[in-house]
Design a protein around this motif. Structure first.
Motif, short mmCIF file in Angstrom:
data_model
loop_
_atom_site.label_atom_id
_atom_site.label_comp_id
_atom_site.label_asym_id
_atom_site.label_seq_id
_atom_site.Cartn_x
_atom_site.Cartn_y
_atom_site.Cartn_z
N PHE A 375 0.82 -1.21 0.00
CA PHE A 375 0.00 0.00 0.00
C PHE A 375 0.86 1.26 0.00
CE2 PHE A 375 -1.91 3.53 2.28
CZ PHE A 375 -3.12 3.69 1.63
N ASN A 376 1.86 1.30 0.86
CA ASN A 376 2.66 2.52 0.97
C ASN A 376 3.52 2.75 -0.27
OD1 ASN A 376 2.46 3.77 3.92
ND2 ASN A 376 2.19 1.56 4.06
N CYS A 378 2.72 1.77 -3.38
CA CYS A 378 1.83 2.18 -4.48
C CYS A 378 1.28 3.58 -4.26
CB CYS A 378 0.70 1.17 -4.64
SG CYS A 378 1.24 -0.43 -5.30
N THR A 379 1.02 3.95 -3.01
CA THR A 379 0.56 5.31 -2.72
C THR A 379 1.62 6.32 -3.11
OG1 THR A 379 -0.89 4.58 -0.93
CG2 THR A 379 -0.17 6.87 -0.88
N ASP A 383 1.23 9.31 -5.77
CA ASP A 383 1.15 10.67 -5.24
C ASP A 383 2.50 11.33 -5.01
OD1 ASP A 383 -1.59 10.13 -5.14
OD2 ASP A 383 -1.48 9.43 -3.07
N VAL A 386 3.60 9.84 0.95
CA VAL A 386 2.55 9.31 1.81
C VAL A 386 2.31 10.34 2.90
CG1 VAL A 386 1.81 7.39 3.28
CG2 VAL A 386 3.34 6.95 1.34
N SER A 390 -3.39 9.92 3.40
CA SER A 390 -3.30 8.73 2.55
C SER A 390 -4.08 7.56 3.10
CB SER A 390 -1.83 8.32 2.37
OG SER A 390 -1.08 9.34 1.75
N ALA A 395 -9.06 7.57 0.14
CA ALA A 395 -7.75 7.28 -0.44
C ALA A 395 -7.53 5.77 -0.56
CB ALA A 395 -6.65 7.92 0.39
N ARG A 398 -9.34 4.11 -3.76
CA ARG A 398 -9.12 4.61 -5.12
C ARG A 398 -8.91 3.47 -6.12
NH1 ARG A 398 -4.26 8.76 -4.67
NH2 ARG A 398 -3.55 7.20 -3.15
N LEU A 401 -5.31 3.07 -7.28
CA LEU A 401 -4.44 2.46 -6.28
C LEU A 401 -4.56 0.94 -6.32
CD1 LEU A 401 -2.54 2.66 -3.80
CD2 LEU A 401 -4.60 2.81 -2.38
#
Length: 498
Positions: A375-376, A378-379, A383, A386, A390, A395, A398, A401
């Motif tokens: 997750f972190n 790809c975030t 963006d 993070v 986020s 968020a 999405r 994401l």
């Protein structure tokens, strides 16, 4: 009902006696007994620390920890986890209006319950500081100490230096205990370290601020060991913040019980064949006495190793992959003309340490997302960073994401140990046109090897605290913490928090 101070610090019966004990703890060092045990040695350390032992480096670093912990606690008071803990304490326990609660002006609880809910607030978003070996040191100690400060009458609050000495004792005890085990150096697998060493650190800090004698300090540590521990199965759930809240609360409980005369093992920190003391938590536990504070070579651990402060609220391991992915994000922007489309990505390869509880391909909650390499990474790819926002529901849900998450593959290189001091994060993105982009991070900004500047740390604090406090009170906290060692009592700090 007995006066607050008498209820809290029995058998010390009068305030003047408390202060005499307190002053003697500052001014007099007992000579170490011959062949003293590790437990007795730690107890003597709790009593013997004097202002002169806190170097300018230790003072400055510990004040940064205090400021950061207050900030994340204030922000944490906006979370659902904090609300649930506070409602529980208000509805189940009889009112006892003594100690303040983060972010709730006019709300007070008993000191131990305030330590609990404020500790929960500090860790509710996994935004609090981290050390090596892996633990969250401040959140287990500061809420309990602030609760004690509120417990003292207005005309006899502890000084700012009293608070800093007790705080540093609590931090030091945690660091020393962690260094007695090689297992403790790695990202944990069985139990959450702050629920163990944090509880004893809280007990040590509280024992000092409550002016307990040598025997009582020993008992406080031993009682705390019986109140310690939390399994890693509750990581990435709403219960994980309870680990910090309980460490703070139970450490204070242990010190208060010891002050009333409750006794416990005098060998709790010693490695004695056939006796499972602290070794029950770490099988390779090999303790040794601290160097006496009266010996010139004694150095607080905080002197030689700084603390990691997080730039965004997630497990510390996430900061490596987020920084590596942010590097790739910049390259993607340059190639795409400013628009990042998941359809252009064929595969995302993460090279990270092997740690099961932070390997979560498709997190379903904010708590799981805070513990997900995928997750972190790809975030940050989407963006460029993070942030606090986020982890909001909008968020997390999405579509773009989730499209990236479906393309993630994870590898665990042998040269990438699950150790906050030596791990790295690597993100490799293969585009559909065959271009391969890589980002690598071995020390993120905020790590103890690359600490946040005072300006960055204060910006983080102001962003967090301003969510619940007006600007003048945010400024007041900054001013009080910056000059904490010069405050004759803690009232200027407490006044801004309640």
């Amino acid at each position: 009902m007995l006066p607050t101070i008498q209820r809290a610090i029995r058998p010390v019966s009068t305030l003047s006696a408390v202060r005499r004990l307190h002053n003697s703890a500052l001014d007099v060092m007992e000579q170490p007994a011959p062949e003293e045990t590790v437990t007795s040695n730690f107890s003597r350390f709790i009593q013997s620390v004097q202002p002169s032992h806190l170097s300018p480096v230790v003072l400055q670093r510990s004040k940064r920890m205090v400021l950061d912990s207050i900030g994340v606690g204030l922000l944490g008071s906006t979370t659902e986890v904090f609300d649930l803990a506070l409602q529980h304490c208000q509805h189940v326990y009889a009112p006892d209006d003594i100690s303040f609660v983060y972010g709730r002006s006019g709300t007070k609880l008993s000191p131990t319950l305030a330590a609990l809910v404020n500790g929960v607030a500090v860790h509710s978003m996994d935004f609090d500081d981290t050390w090596h070996p892996a633990t969250h040191p401040s959140g287990a100690v500061l809420p309990a100490l602030l609760a004690i400060c509120d417990m003292f009458p207005n005309n006899s609050k502890p000084s700012g230096l009293d608070l800093l000495m007790a705080f540093n004792i609590g931090i030091e005890v945690q660091g020393r205990l962690m260094r007695f085990s090689k297992e403790a150096h790695n990202i944990p697998k069985r139990f959450h370290p702050p629920s163990v060493v944090g509880t004893l650190g809280s007990a040590a800090a509280c024992a000092r601020l409550l002016c307990l004698n040598h025997s009582q300090c020993s008992h406080a540590l031993a009682i705390a060991a019986s109140l310690a521990g939390a399994p890693m199965a509750n990581a990435a759930t709403q219960s994980k913040p309870l680990h910090i809240g309980n460490a703070s609360r139970q450490g204070l409980e242990a010190a208060l019980l010891a002050s009333r005369g409750l006794e416990a093992s005098s060998l709790i920190l010693d490695a004695v064949p056939g006796i499972a003391g602290f070794s029950a938590f770490y099988e390779d536990y090999t303790p040794s006495p601290m160097v006496s504070t009266e010996e010139a070579e004694h150095t607080f651990l905080l002197e030689t190793q700084d603390i990691a402060f997080k730039r965004f609220p997630a497990h510390l391991g996430m900061h490596w992959v987020a920084d590596a992915a942010a590097h790739v994000h910049k390259a993607l922007l340059a190639l795409s003309g400013g628009i990042i489309s998941p359809s252009s990505v064929q595969e995302i390869l993460l090279r990270v340490p092997c740690s099961k509880y932070i390997n979560r391909p498709f997190p379903e909650s904010e708590h799981q997302a805070r513990h997900s390499f995928q997750f972190n990474a790809c975030t940050a790819l989407l963006d460029g960073q993070v942030t606090v926002h986020s982890f909001q529901p909008e968020a997390l849900l999405r579509p773009e994401l989730h499209a990236l998450l479906s393309r993630v593959r994870v590898e665990h290189p042998q040269d990438n140990p699950a150790n906050f001091n030596s791990m790295y994060g690597e993100v490799q993105v293969t585009l559909v046109n065959g271009i391969v982009l890589r980002g690598h991070c071995d020390t993120f900004y905020g790590h103890w090897r690359k600490p946040l500047s005072d300006e960055s740390l204060q910006e983080k604090f102001r962003n967090n605290a301003s969510v619940v406090l007006p600007p003048e009170r945010v400024d007041g906290i900054v001013e009080a913490v910056e000059g904490l060692e010069f405050l004759s009592d803690c009232k200027p700090l407490l006044a801004q928090l309640q």
